[in-house]
Design a protein around this motif. Structure first.
Motif, PDB file in Angstrom:
ATOM      1  N   UNK A 133       0.842  -1.190   0.000  1.00 53.32           N
ATOM      2  CA  UNK A 133       0.000   0.000   0.000  1.00 53.32           C
ATOM      3  C   UNK A 133       0.884   1.250   0.000  1.00 53.32           C
ATOM      4  N   UNK A 134       0.386   2.275  -0.647  1.00 48.19           N
ATOM      5  CA  UNK A 134       1.011   3.598  -0.590  1.00 48.19           C
ATOM      6  C   UNK A 134       0.058   4.527   0.165  1.00 48.19           C
ATOM      7  N   UNK A 135       0.565   5.173   1.182  1.00 51.13           N
ATOM      8  CA  UNK A 135      -0.191   6.215   1.880  1.00 51.13           C
ATOM      9  C   UNK A 135       0.309   7.552   1.347  1.00 51.13           C
ATOM     10  N   UNK A 136      -0.479   8.160   0.476  1.00 46.44           N
ATOM     11  CA  UNK A 136      -0.128   9.448  -0.121  1.00 46.44           C
ATOM     12  C   UNK A 136      -0.642  10.543   0.796  1.00 46.44           C
ATOM     13  N   UNK A 137       0.245  11.164   1.538  1.00 48.12           N
ATOM     14  CA  UNK A 137      -0.136  12.074   2.622  1.00 48.12           C
ATOM     15  C   UNK A 137       0.373  13.488   2.347  1.00 48.12           C
ATOM     16  N   UNK A 138      -0.551  14.446   2.345  1.00 47.21           N
ATOM     17  CA  UNK A 138      -0.203  15.853   2.166  1.00 47.21           C
ATOM     18  C   UNK A 138      -1.138  16.699   3.020  1.00 47.21           C
ATOM     19  N   UNK A 139      -0.772  17.965   3.241  1.00 48.44           N
ATOM     20  CA  UNK A 139      -1.655  18.864   3.993  1.00 48.44           C
ATOM     21  C   UNK A 139      -3.052  18.900   3.372  1.00 48.44           C
ATOM     22  N   UNK A 140      -3.089  18.897   2.040  1.00 47.45           N
ATOM     23  CA  UNK A 140      -4.361  19.091   1.350  1.00 47.45           C
ATOM     24  C   UNK A 140      -5.157  17.841   1.079  1.00 47.45           C
ATOM     25  N   UNK A 189       1.719  24.802  13.778  1.00 46.75           N
ATOM     26  CA  UNK A 189       1.438  24.002  12.584  1.00 46.75           C
ATOM     27  C   UNK A 189       1.867  22.555  12.791  1.00 46.75           C
ATOM     28  N   UNK A 190       3.002  22.334  13.451  1.00 50.67           N
ATOM     29  CA  UNK A 190       3.446  20.967  13.721  1.00 50.67           C
ATOM     30  C   UNK A 190       2.450  20.233  14.613  1.00 50.67           C
ATOM     31  N   UNK A 191       1.915  20.953  15.607  1.00 52.59           N
ATOM     32  CA  UNK A 191       0.929  20.347  16.507  1.00 52.59           C
ATOM     33  C   UNK A 191      -0.302  19.920  15.722  1.00 52.59           C
ATOM     34  N   UNK A 192      -0.786  20.787  14.844  1.00 54.72           N
ATOM     35  CA  UNK A 192      -1.977  20.477  14.039  1.00 54.72           C
ATOM     36  C   UNK A 192      -1.698  19.303  13.081  1.00 54.72           C
ATOM     37  N   UNK A 193      -0.527  19.309  12.478  1.00 53.61           N
ATOM     38  CA  UNK A 193      -0.193  18.229  11.557  1.00 53.61           C
ATOM     39  C   UNK A 193      -0.078  16.893  12.288  1.00 53.61           C
ATOM     40  N   UNK A 194       0.424  16.921  13.508  1.00 57.66           N
ATOM     41  CA  UNK A 194       0.498  15.675  14.274  1.00 57.66           C
ATOM     42  C   UNK A 194      -0.899  15.178  14.630  1.00 57.66           C
ATOM     43  N   UNK A 195      -1.803  16.097  14.945  1.00 50.64           N
ATOM     44  CA  UNK A 195      -3.187  15.700  15.208  1.00 50.64           C
ATOM     45  C   UNK A 195      -3.814  15.069  13.964  1.00 50.64           C
ATOM     46  N   UNK A 196      -3.555  15.690  12.831  1.00 48.85           N
ATOM     47  CA  UNK A 196      -4.026  15.180  11.537  1.00 48.85           C
ATOM     48  C   UNK A 196      -3.441  13.795  11.264  1.00 48.85           C
ATOM     49  N   UNK A 218       4.244   8.197   1.094  1.00 51.79           N
ATOM     50  CA  UNK A 218       4.595   9.189   0.076  1.00 51.79           C
ATOM     51  C   UNK A 218       4.237  10.556   0.630  1.00 51.79           C
ATOM     52  N   UNK A 219       5.242  11.381   0.907  1.00 57.17           N
ATOM     53  CA  UNK A 219       4.979  12.668   1.538  1.00 57.17           C
ATOM     54  C   UNK A 219       6.209  13.558   1.465  1.00 57.17           C
ATOM     55  N   UNK A 220       6.022  14.838   1.774  1.00 63.03           N
ATOM     56  CA  UNK A 220       7.166  15.737   1.900  1.00 63.03           C
ATOM     57  C   UNK A 220       7.886  15.408   3.198  1.00 63.03           C
ATOM     58  N   UNK A 221       9.150  15.815   3.291  1.00 63.68           N
ATOM     59  CA  UNK A 221       9.996  15.400   4.412  1.00 63.68           C
ATOM     60  C   UNK A 221       9.396  15.726   5.772  1.00 63.68           C
ATOM     61  N   UNK A 222       8.889  16.963   5.948  1.00 60.21           N
ATOM     62  CA  UNK A 222       8.401  17.384   7.261  1.00 60.21           C
ATOM     63  C   UNK A 222       7.219  16.527   7.710  1.00 60.21           C
ATOM     64  N   UNK A 223       6.256  16.309   6.819  1.00 60.16           N
ATOM     65  CA  UNK A 223       5.079  15.528   7.175  1.00 60.16           C
ATOM     66  C   UNK A 223       5.425  14.042   7.288  1.00 60.16           C
ATOM     67  N   UNK A 224       6.412  13.598   6.519  1.00 60.04           N
ATOM     68  CA  UNK A 224       6.898  12.221   6.630  1.00 60.04           C
ATOM     69  C   UNK A 224       7.358  11.935   8.060  1.00 60.04           C
ATOM     70  N   UNK A 225       8.176  12.837   8.598  1.00 61.31           N
ATOM     71  CA  UNK A 225       8.696  12.643   9.955  1.00 61.31           C
ATOM     72  C   UNK A 225       7.578  12.683  10.989  1.00 61.31           C
ATOM     73  N   UNK A 226       6.629  13.571  10.803  1.00 59.72           N
ATOM     74  CA  UNK A 226       5.513  13.690  11.750  1.00 59.72           C
ATOM     75  C   UNK A 226       4.667  12.416  11.739  1.00 59.72           C
ATOM     76  N   UNK A 227       4.354  11.914  10.541  1.00 55.29           N
ATOM     77  CA  UNK A 227       3.527  10.699  10.481  1.00 55.29           C
ATOM     78  C   UNK A 227       4.248   9.511  11.120  1.00 55.29           C
ATOM     79  N   UNK A 228       5.523   9.373  10.848  1.00 58.27           N
ATOM     80  CA  UNK A 228       6.266   8.250  11.418  1.00 58.27           C
ATOM     81  C   UNK A 228       6.290   8.303  12.943  1.00 58.27           C
TER      82      UNK A 228
END
Length: 374
Positions: A133-140, A189-196, A218-228
């Motif tokens: 599976x690919x998890x395609x994750x972005x702010x939008x 913004x980091x707090x909100x993204x972690x909640x997301x 599949x994500x940009x570096x910043x959101x990649x680290x937050x999701x992990x």
């Protein structure tokens, strides 16, 4: 979605421990296209007949054979079962029970009749999974995409999956200059993204619970680290797909994911072969199936590579591991390489089921790395 039954460690242990008056193992390739499964059923019927012929030739109890046939016939007539398939099917049948595993790897047609089950083809699904599976994750936005070899990518419907980061946290935007505690600026913004990300993980976990296919982020570096940092799925690959996935189609993401899965597999095999070459110089590695059988019986095999398609007929002595080869398959014999693999697993060793081209020596059925010389 591919309908998969990836075996667990307990499944392997149960199958490996079985001994009975008759055990039939059947492997066949299947198609996930429901309209095309009639050919799969015909192939299973032919393989089942081959199993019955072997049992009758060995003088098996006719009543027990009839019970076995009934188990296989019931599966053949199960329209619902055949409507949901993957790329390979393993069947383990006795007169008293039938277990099936739908796997993501295409299998070679095979039937083995013995007092024990044939496990090598099933091991392939955990050595290298042709699906993921690919998890395609972005702010939008976020999508979960199923990837399988030779099958078009499919976007998976995930209940309760957030639409985007802002709506997930009940805001018009996750970027704000006003502060409420930590909520504001880049830290906010980091707090909100972690909640997301946590909401995404919860939704995805409900879909993937109990599965073992790899998940690729599949994500940009910043959101990649937050999701992990919040991920709870144990099979998330360390390597991900970089860049914003929002503008990529499911097919484009799947192609990139397949390339990554192949790279991960090649690296795993290359690492194993390097260890093998080092151990050869220490007399702690072998491709001799007779020596490997003795070592496996003594609990001396740390890691084993087996050719998933090659079958060496015969038996292995329970006491000393000596091998008696047979010219052809019968109800009195089984796969020697498969039995070596079973003994390695039973003594805490690792077994990798691979294609012939991935064996360190051409034509060999096994390659073993030993804990100590034997």
């Amino acid at each position: 979605m591919l309908y998969l039954d990836i075996p667990t460690a307990d499944d392997y242990a149960d199958l490996a421990a079985f001994r009975g008056d008759m055990a039939v193992s059947i492997a066949l390739p299947t198609t996930p296209v429901t309209d095309d499964t009639d050919a799969d059923r015909i192939q299973l019927k032919n393989l089942a007949k081959e199993a019955v012929d072997q049992l009758e030739a060995a003088g098996a109890d006719k009543r027990r054979v009839r019970d076995l046939i009934e188990e296989l016939d019931d599966l053949l007539e199960d329209d619902v079962f055949w409507a949901y398939q993957a790329r390979g099917l393993m069947i383990y049948a006795t007169p008293d029970n039938l277990r099936s595993f739908r796997v993501p790897n295409a299998l070679q047609p095979l039937v083995k009749v013995s007092d024990r089950f044939h496990l090598k083809p099933l091991l392939r699904s955990t050595t290298f999974c042709d699906a993921g599976y690919v998890l395609a994750l972005a702010d939008g936005g976020v999508r979960l995409i199923e990837v399988s070899k030779d099958v078009p990518a499919v976007e998976v419907a995930v209940p309760d999956l957030p639409t985007d980061a802002a709506s997930a946290v009940g805001k018009r935007t996750i970027s704000t200059r006003s502060y409420s505690g930590r909520i504001g600026g880049s830290e906010g913004k980091k707090v909100r993204l972690r909640q997301y990300a946590r909401q995404v993980d919860t939704a995805v976990r409900a879909i993937l619970a109990g599965r073992q296919e790899p998940l690729i982020l599949a994500s940009v570096d910043a959101l990649d680290a937050i999701y992990r940092s919040v991920n709870s799925y144990p099979h998330l690959l360390e390597e991900g797909l970089r860049g914003n996935p929002e503008r990529q189609s499911p097919g484009e993401l799947a192609n990139a994911a397949r390339a990554l899965l192949d790279e991960v597999y090649r690296a795993k095999i290359a690492d194993w072969q390097e260890r093998y070459r080092q151990r050869i110089n220490e007399d702690r590695a072998t491709t001799d199936i007779v020596r490997a059988a003795r070592a496996a019986t003594a609990g001396a095999v740390a890691s084993l590579l087996v050719d998933m398609d090659q079958v060496v007929n015969g038996t292995v002595d329970d006491a000393d591991g000596s091998v008696t080869f047979a010219d052809e398959a019968s109800a009195e014999t089984y796969g020697v390489a498969d039995e070596v693999a079973r003994r390695v697993l039973a003594t805490g060793g690792e077994v990798l089921s691979v294609r012939a081209e991935d064996m360190p020596e051409s034509g060999k059925a096994v390659a073993a790395i030993l804990r100590y010389p034997i």
